[in-house]
Design a protein around this motif. Structure first.
Motif, PDB file in Angstrom:
ATOM      1  N   THR A  77      -0.330   3.243 -12.025  1.00 50.43           N
ATOM      2  CA  THR A  77      -0.613   2.120 -11.120  1.00 50.43           C
ATOM      3  C   THR A  77       0.495   1.981 -10.086  1.00 50.43           C
ATOM      4  N   LEU A  78       1.740   2.049 -10.530  1.00 51.99           N
ATOM      5  CA  LEU A  78       2.868   1.942  -9.614  1.00 51.99           C
ATOM      6  C   LEU A  78       2.849   3.071  -8.590  1.00 51.99           C
ATOM      7  N   ASN A  79       2.451   4.241  -9.024  1.00 49.39           N
ATOM      8  CA  ASN A  79       2.350   5.377  -8.106  1.00 49.39           C
ATOM      9  C   ASN A  79       1.199   5.200  -7.121  1.00 49.39           C
ATOM     10  N   THR A  80       0.080   4.689  -7.620  1.00 48.81           N
ATOM     11  CA  THR A  80      -1.116   4.539  -6.791  1.00 48.81           C
ATOM     12  C   THR A  80      -0.956   3.449  -5.735  1.00 48.81           C
ATOM     13  N   ILE A  81      -0.170   2.414  -6.041  1.00 51.55           N
ATOM     14  CA  ILE A  81       0.052   1.348  -5.064  1.00 51.55           C
ATOM     15  C   ILE A  81       0.573   1.923  -3.758  1.00 51.55           C
ATOM     16  N   ALA A  82       1.530   2.832  -3.861  1.00 53.01           N
ATOM     17  CA  ALA A  82       2.118   3.426  -2.662  1.00 53.01           C
ATOM     18  C   ALA A  82       1.088   4.231  -1.875  1.00 53.01           C
ATOM     19  N   LEU A  83       0.275   5.004  -2.573  1.00 52.77           N
ATOM     20  CA  LEU A  83      -0.717   5.837  -1.902  1.00 52.77           C
ATOM     21  C   LEU A  83      -1.809   4.991  -1.256  1.00 52.77           C
ATOM     22  N   LEU A  84      -2.278   3.979  -1.984  1.00 57.42           N
ATOM     23  CA  LEU A  84      -3.339   3.126  -1.453  1.00 57.42           C
ATOM     24  C   LEU A  84      -2.861   2.271  -0.288  1.00 57.42           C
ATOM     25  N   THR A  85      -1.594   1.903  -0.280  1.00 64.06           N
ATOM     26  CA  THR A  85      -1.069   1.086   0.816  1.00 64.06           C
ATOM     27  C   THR A  85      -1.280   1.769   2.156  1.00 64.06           C
ATOM     28  N   GLU A  86      -0.953   3.045   2.220  1.00 62.95           N
ATOM     29  CA  GLU A  86      -1.102   3.781   3.477  1.00 62.95           C
ATOM     30  C   GLU A  86      -2.574   3.992   3.830  1.00 62.95           C
ATOM     31  N   VAL A  87      -3.400   4.207   2.815  1.00 57.80           N
ATOM     32  CA  VAL A  87      -4.838   4.395   3.065  1.00 57.80           C
ATOM     33  C   VAL A  87      -5.458   3.103   3.592  1.00 57.80           C
ATOM     34  N   PHE A  88      -5.131   1.978   2.950  1.00 60.15           N
ATOM     35  CA  PHE A  88      -5.664   0.687   3.406  1.00 60.15           C
ATOM     36  C   PHE A  88      -5.160   0.338   4.800  1.00 60.15           C
ATOM     37  N   ARG A  89      -3.905   0.618   5.058  1.00 61.05           N
ATOM     38  CA  ARG A  89      -3.334   0.278   6.362  1.00 61.05           C
ATOM     39  C   ARG A  89      -4.031   1.040   7.480  1.00 61.05           C
ATOM     40  N   SER A  90      -4.256   2.331   7.284  1.00 56.85           N
ATOM     41  CA  SER A  90      -4.920   3.125   8.317  1.00 56.85           C
ATOM     42  C   SER A  90      -6.376   2.697   8.498  1.00 56.85           C
ATOM     43  N   ALA A  91      -7.032   2.315   7.386  1.00 60.14           N
ATOM     44  CA  ALA A  91      -8.437   1.891   7.482  1.00 60.14           C
ATOM     45  C   ALA A  91      -8.553   0.552   8.210  1.00 60.14           C
ATOM     46  N   LEU A  92      -7.660  -0.393   7.898  1.00 59.38           N
ATOM     47  CA  LEU A  92      -7.702  -1.693   8.568  1.00 59.38           C
ATOM     48  C   LEU A  92      -7.363  -1.568  10.051  1.00 59.38           C
ATOM     49  N   MET A  93      -6.460  -0.663  10.367  1.00 57.31           N
ATOM     50  CA  MET A  93      -6.084  -0.467  11.771  1.00 57.31           C
ATOM     51  C   MET A  93      -7.182   0.210  12.577  1.00 57.31           C
ATOM     52  N   SER A  94      -8.132   0.847  11.868  1.00 58.52           N
ATOM     53  CA  SER A  94      -9.239   1.509  12.578  1.00 58.52           C
ATOM     54  C   SER A  94     -10.265   0.504  13.102  1.00 58.52           C
ATOM     55  N   VAL A  95     -10.212  -0.730  12.606  1.00 60.51           N
ATOM     56  CA  VAL A  95     -11.121  -1.787  13.076  1.00 60.51           C
ATOM     57  C   VAL A  95     -10.470  -2.476  14.278  1.00 60.51           C
ATOM     58  N   PRO A  96     -11.159  -2.558  15.397  1.00 60.84           N
ATOM     59  CA  PRO A  96     -10.578  -3.186  16.591  1.00 60.84           C
ATOM     60  C   PRO A  96     -10.105  -4.614  16.324  1.00 60.84           C
TER      61      PRO A  96
END
Length: 234
Positions: free
Chosen positions: A110-129
């Motif tokens: 879980t601790l490892n996945t938090i870091a990976l998901l953070t970047e994935v979520f950030r890029s996905a949210l930034m893709s929305v105008p």
């Protein structure tokens, strides 16, 4: 060299007893990591200085250290830390005997996945105008409602491929849980092979099981992505 196909057939069926453990680690880690990762990602997007520094430092630390080292370090520290907390509270509870290694594995991944998901979520949210959030606020939605009803549904299409990659990597990476004596697919294979030293046959079986599991995961995500993509096109 001759392979023992009778052993391979028997072991292949035996390995599936470890699949629930592997999938349990995978999906529990994803489920527990998602809220923290989303919070970190949102904090960075909104420019919260404290969260930005914290998430950047955390992501850099996780990315810069081997998973094996994280497992060995945390598996050595967590039981002792929990035991110290229990003792300080005066509770009659033996952490070393009562807490299953499975839960330590979930914490580590879980601790490892938090870091990976953070970047994935950030890029996905930034893709929305940004105008989408402003539009939601302009019609009377709160910021929480705007994210829930406007931003997140649009970001889901962009985030699914990244989550798929993380899920597949978790399924494979959880094979390291045998270092914590967790009886996952890899551990079951190693135990079966140890009796007659049929390690090659056992590893080939493990190889096949992981290919099947990862292929199923990818197909499920592909179906979800296609469904959400069709919805967005409407």
């Amino acid at each position: 060299m001759e392979l023992d196909f009778e052993f391979m057939e028997k072991t292949f069926g035996l390995l599936w007893s470890g699949v629930p453990v592997t999938l349990g680690i995978t999906f529990l880690s994803l489920l527990l990591a998602a809220p923290f990762a989303f919070y970190f990602a949102l904090g960075r997007i909104q420019g919260h200085r404290g969260l930005t520094y914290l998430s950047r430092g955390y992501v850099s630390f996780v990315r810069g250290t081997p998973v094996v080292l994280q497992i060995l370090l945390l598996y050595s520290l967590l039981p002792s830390l929990l035991n110290a907390i229990v003792v300080s509270m005066g509770l009659d509870f033996n952490v070393f005997e009562s807490v299953e290694p499975f839960y330590y594995a979930v914490v580590v991944f879980t601790l490892n996945t938090i870091a990976l998901l953070t970047e994935v979520f950030r890029s996905a949210l930034m893709s929305v105008p940004k105008g989408q959030l402003e539009a939601g606020l302009s019609i009377g939605l709160s910021e929480f409602q705007a994210y829930l009803r406007v931003i997140i549904p649009q970001a889901l299409v962009s985030v699914l491929p990244g989550i798929c990659n993380i899920t597949v990597n978790l399924v494979k990476g959880s094979s390291l849980a045998f270092l914590m004596t967790v009886k996952d697919i890899m551990a079951v294979g190693k135990i079966a092979a140890s009796f007659g030293y049929n390690y090659i046959e056992a590893y080939l079986d493990v190889f096949l099981v992981y290919i099947i599991l990862c292929s199923i995961v990818q197909l499920l995500y592909a179906g979800a992505e296609k469904r959400l993509g069709a919805y967005r096109m409407l």
